[in-house]
Design a protein around this motif. Structure first.
Motif, PDB file in Angstrom:
ATOM      1  N   GLY A 276      -3.317 -16.863  12.959  1.00  0.00           N
ATOM      2  CA  GLY A 276      -2.979 -15.301  13.085  1.00  0.00           C
ATOM      3  C   GLY A 276      -2.092 -14.400  12.496  1.00  0.00           C
ATOM      4  N   TYR A 277      -2.864 -13.271  12.530  1.00  0.00           N
ATOM      5  CA  TYR A 277      -2.060 -12.459  11.417  1.00  0.00           C
ATOM      6  C   TYR A 277      -1.194 -11.468  11.891  1.00  0.00           C
ATOM      7  CZ  TYR A 277      -6.101 -13.586   8.832  1.00  0.00           C
ATOM      8  OH  TYR A 277      -7.008 -14.435   7.487  1.00  0.00           O
ATOM      9  N   PHE A 278      -0.296 -11.054  11.714  1.00  0.00           N
ATOM     10  CA  PHE A 278       0.573 -10.010  11.534  1.00  0.00           C
ATOM     11  C   PHE A 278       0.414  -8.715   9.951  1.00  0.00           C
ATOM     12  CE2 PHE A 278       5.741  -8.720  11.173  1.00  0.00           C
ATOM     13  CZ  PHE A 278       4.945  -7.563  11.986  1.00  0.00           C
ATOM     14  N   ILE A 279      -0.225  -7.985  11.559  1.00  0.00           N
ATOM     15  CA  ILE A 279       0.071  -6.426  10.696  1.00  0.00           C
ATOM     16  C   ILE A 279       0.842  -5.699  11.046  1.00  0.00           C
ATOM     17  CG2 ILE A 279      -2.469  -4.737  10.749  1.00  0.00           C
ATOM     18  CD1 ILE A 279      -4.544  -6.604  11.750  1.00  0.00           C
ATOM     19  N   THR A 280       1.110  -4.763  10.104  1.00  0.00           N
ATOM     20  CA  THR A 280       2.111  -3.981  10.106  1.00  0.00           C
ATOM     21  C   THR A 280       2.350  -3.079   9.330  1.00  0.00           C
ATOM     22  OG1 THR A 280       4.579  -3.824  10.609  1.00  0.00           O
ATOM     23  CG2 THR A 280       3.631  -5.276   8.393  1.00  0.00           C
ATOM     24  N   SER A 281       2.474  -1.688   9.684  1.00  0.00           N
ATOM     25  CA  SER A 281       3.407  -0.562   8.692  1.00  0.00           C
ATOM     26  C   SER A 281       3.984   0.536   9.467  1.00  0.00           C
ATOM     27  CB  SER A 281       2.048   0.004   8.629  1.00  0.00           C
ATOM     28  OG  SER A 281       1.991   1.282   7.597  1.00  0.00           O
ATOM     29  N   GLY A 282       4.577   1.712   8.669  1.00  0.00           N
ATOM     30  CA  GLY A 282       5.507   1.995   8.950  1.00  0.00           C
ATOM     31  C   GLY A 282       6.573   1.878   7.661  1.00  0.00           C
ATOM     32  N   ILE A 283       6.279   1.416   7.105  1.00  0.00           N
ATOM     33  CA  ILE A 283       6.842   1.359   4.982  1.00  0.00           C
ATOM     34  C   ILE A 283       7.016   2.241   4.543  1.00  0.00           C
ATOM     35  CG2 ILE A 283       7.543  -0.522   3.945  1.00  0.00           C
ATOM     36  CD1 ILE A 283       5.464  -2.671   5.920  1.00  0.00           C
ATOM     37  N   ILE A 284       7.630   2.819   3.754  1.00  0.00           N
ATOM     38  CA  ILE A 284       7.936   3.863   2.996  1.00  0.00           C
ATOM     39  C   ILE A 284       7.900   2.735   2.164  1.00  0.00           C
ATOM     40  CG2 ILE A 284      10.192   3.781   3.156  1.00  0.00           C
ATOM     41  CD1 ILE A 284       7.655   6.707   2.613  1.00  0.00           C
ATOM     42  N   ASP A 285       7.479   3.513   0.750  1.00  0.00           N
ATOM     43  CA  ASP A 285       6.734   2.251  -0.356  1.00  0.00           C
ATOM     44  C   ASP A 285       7.471   1.158  -0.915  1.00  0.00           C
ATOM     45  OD1 ASP A 285       7.775   4.870  -1.398  1.00  0.00           O
ATOM     46  OD2 ASP A 285       5.790   5.437  -2.627  1.00  0.00           O
ATOM     47  N   PHE A 286       9.465   2.243  -0.934  1.00  0.00           N
ATOM     48  CA  PHE A 286      10.557   1.580  -1.317  1.00  0.00           C
ATOM     49  C   PHE A 286      10.772   0.734  -0.143  1.00  0.00           C
ATOM     50  CE2 PHE A 286      12.450   5.342   0.950  1.00  0.00           C
ATOM     51  CZ  PHE A 286      13.426   4.538   0.824  1.00  0.00           C
ATOM     52  N   LYS A 287      10.354   0.091   0.108  1.00  0.00           N
ATOM     53  CA  LYS A 287      10.961  -0.288   0.834  1.00  0.00           C
ATOM     54  C   LYS A 287       9.908  -1.689   1.070  1.00  0.00           C
ATOM     55  CE  LYS A 287      14.678   2.097   4.322  1.00  0.00           C
ATOM     56  NZ  LYS A 287      15.218   2.090   5.142  1.00  0.00           N
ATOM     57  N   GLU A 288       9.078  -1.522   0.515  1.00  0.00           N
ATOM     58  CA  GLU A 288       7.719  -2.879   0.346  1.00  0.00           C
ATOM     59  C   GLU A 288       7.813  -4.106   0.245  1.00  0.00           C
ATOM     60  OE1 GLU A 288       4.351  -3.903  -2.587  1.00  0.00           O
ATOM     61  OE2 GLU A 288       4.342  -1.831  -1.760  1.00  0.00           O
ATOM     62  N   ASN A 289       9.586  -3.977  -1.254  1.00  0.00           N
ATOM     63  CA  ASN A 289       9.557  -5.491  -1.387  1.00  0.00           C
ATOM     64  C   ASN A 289      10.334  -6.230  -0.297  1.00  0.00           C
ATOM     65  OD1 ASN A 289       7.878  -5.870  -3.378  1.00  0.00           O
ATOM     66  ND2 ASN A 289       9.300  -4.523  -4.625  1.00  0.00           N
ATOM     67  N   GLU A 290      11.464  -4.853   0.275  1.00  0.00           N
ATOM     68  CA  GLU A 290      12.663  -5.521   1.534  1.00  0.00           C
ATOM     69  C   GLU A 290      11.285  -6.060   2.419  1.00  0.00           C
ATOM     70  OE1 GLU A 290      16.182  -3.802   3.730  1.00  0.00           O
ATOM     71  OE2 GLU A 290      15.055  -2.165   2.700  1.00  0.00           O
ATOM     72  N   VAL A 291      10.345  -5.040   2.912  1.00  0.00           N
ATOM     73  CA  VAL A 291       9.920  -5.910   3.433  1.00  0.00           C
ATOM     74  C   VAL A 291       9.115  -6.938   4.049  1.00  0.00           C
ATOM     75  CG1 VAL A 291       8.099  -5.363   6.096  1.00  0.00           C
ATOM     76  CG2 VAL A 291      10.013  -3.535   5.123  1.00  0.00           C
ATOM     77  N   LYS A 292       8.202  -7.917   2.899  1.00  0.00           N
ATOM     78  CA  LYS A 292       8.011  -8.445   2.916  1.00  0.00           C
ATOM     79  C   LYS A 292       8.685  -9.526   2.258  1.00  0.00           C
ATOM     80  CE  LYS A 292       5.013 -10.240  -1.435  1.00  0.00           C
ATOM     81  NZ  LYS A 292       5.349 -11.035  -2.329  1.00  0.00           N
ATOM     82  N   GLU A 293       9.707  -9.800   1.778  1.00  0.00           N
ATOM     83  CA  GLU A 293      10.583 -10.903   1.671  1.00  0.00           C
ATOM     84  C   GLU A 293      11.093 -11.421   2.922  1.00  0.00           C
ATOM     85  OE1 GLU A 293      14.151  -9.592  -0.719  1.00  0.00           O
ATOM     86  OE2 GLU A 293      12.509  -9.671  -2.921  1.00  0.00           O
ATOM     87  N   ALA A 294      11.032 -10.201   3.553  1.00  0.00           N
ATOM     88  CA  ALA A 294      11.561 -10.924   4.970  1.00  0.00           C
ATOM     89  C   ALA A 294      10.523 -11.518   6.550  1.00  0.00           C
ATOM     90  CB  ALA A 294      12.038  -9.725   5.881  1.00  0.00           C
ATOM     91  N   ILE A 295       9.408 -11.052   5.865  1.00  0.00           N
ATOM     92  CA  ILE A 295       8.309 -11.250   6.360  1.00  0.00           C
ATOM     93  C   ILE A 295       7.709 -12.950   5.963  1.00  0.00           C
ATOM     94  CG2 ILE A 295       5.815 -11.766   6.689  1.00  0.00           C
ATOM     95  CD1 ILE A 295       5.896  -8.251   6.977  1.00  0.00           C
TER      96      ILE A 295
END
Length: 319
Positions: A276-295
């Motif tokens: 299955g897929y987790f599709i997410t947004s609401g992420i300002i670009d300077f927080k991209e890596n932080e969210v990616k690492e958490a996922i």
């Protein structure tokens, strides 16, 4: 009801970062004033023959937010805003950062904004407010009708558009069961159903969103039995997690905010079926890596990252 209006003097380069910081603090009703010239696309959307002449764009922006005078700890809110502002200085030129205040009377905010929400398309999807007549030339288009009411979600924001494009890619022809976390007006649930999802389940912290979502389902001629919606916080509400279910979904979609996605990431894999897929947004670009690492730390594999303006979509898979 009276509101206190606080205005931060900043730069046009920092205004989106500033808005994201304020939203992360739970502040709503953000207003941005600048003299950036409108693009041709913006002008076309406004249906104005003669635009007012603006002063020269000197890179200055004013970002305002409103705090209810009664029942709000304004001192604490301002303290957190100032801390957030100083943190932003390490990332972007924020300008003077001077904060001024004024009082404003309660306005009919719920309805006054409607003059700015007009029909538009996302690729081949036409999104139309319920109060606008459908044009003859649009009657054969893939149509989504929306009245957000007091809920978030007209579809115009870049984050919503990023999610809609991903739903097009992963829903069409596959008939998945979809979990919509933070469903707001229900726009993503409705898009998923009209693209062919067999069922949607939605959650939101705001009970008004349940009403908005069901009303919008009816406007779009969708059977209400195709959607089940709950009020609550999926992050730490075990009873809600049980109601939503385990390993039931081919797709989980969340258009929220980066800190919420980070906090939510650990409970998402249990909701997804294998593959299955987790599709997410609401992420300002300077927080991209932080969210990616958490996922990734939650055990999901990032398969796509897409950008629109300064906003980011991350799509990950349970492998």
């Amino acid at each position: 009801m009276k509101w206190k209006k606080y205005t931060i003097e900043t730069t046009t380069a920092a205004e989106d970062f500033m808005s994201s910081m304020l939203m992360d603090l739970g502040i709503e009703g953000i207003e941005i004033e600048d003299n950036i010239p409108l693009t041709k696309e913006d002008q076309a959307d406004m249906f104005i023959d003669f635009l007012p002449e603006l002063p020269p764009d000197e890179g200055i922006s004013h970002v305002s937010f409103y705090v209810e005078e009664d029942g709000s700890d304004q001192t604490e809110i301002l303290k957190q805003v100032k801390i957030g502002l100083e943190k932003l200085r390490d990332m972007v030129e924020v300008g003077s950062g001077v904060i001024t205040s004024s009082e404003t009377e309660d306005l009919d905010w719920i309805n006054n904004w409607k003059k700015y929400f007009t029909s538009f398309t996302i690729d081949d999807i036409l999104i139309k407010p319920t109060w606008e007549e459908l044009k003859e030339e649009d009657k054969d288009k893939f149509l989504i009708e929306i009245d957000p009411g007091i809920s978030f979600g007209t579809g115009k924001h870049e984050t919503t558009q990023l999610c809609i494009r991903q739903l097009q890619k992963y829903v069409e022809g596959k008939h998945p069961k979809v979990l919509d976390v933070g469903c707001g007006s229900g726009i993503l649930s409705i898009v998923a159903l009209k693209l062919g999802a067999r069922e949607v389940v939605g959650t939101d912290l705001d009970a008004d969103c349940m009403t908005s979502t069901r009303d919008n389902m009816q406007v779009n001629h969708l059977d209400l039995s195709l959607g089940t919606f709950y009020v609550g916080n999926l992050i730490d509400d075990e009873e809600l997690q049980e109601k939503v279910g385990t390993e039931e979904y081919e797709i989980v979609v969340a258009n929220i905010l980066a800190p919420v996605i980070i906090a939510m990431a650990p409970v998402i894999p249990a909701r997804l079926k294998q593959g299955g897929y987790f599709i997410t947004s609401g992420i300002i670009d300077f927080k991209e890596n932080e969210v990616k690492e958490a996922i990734e730390a939650a055990g999901l594999t990032v398969v796509e990252i897409n950008h629109q303006g300064e906003w980011v979509n991350i799509t990950a898979q349970k492998q």
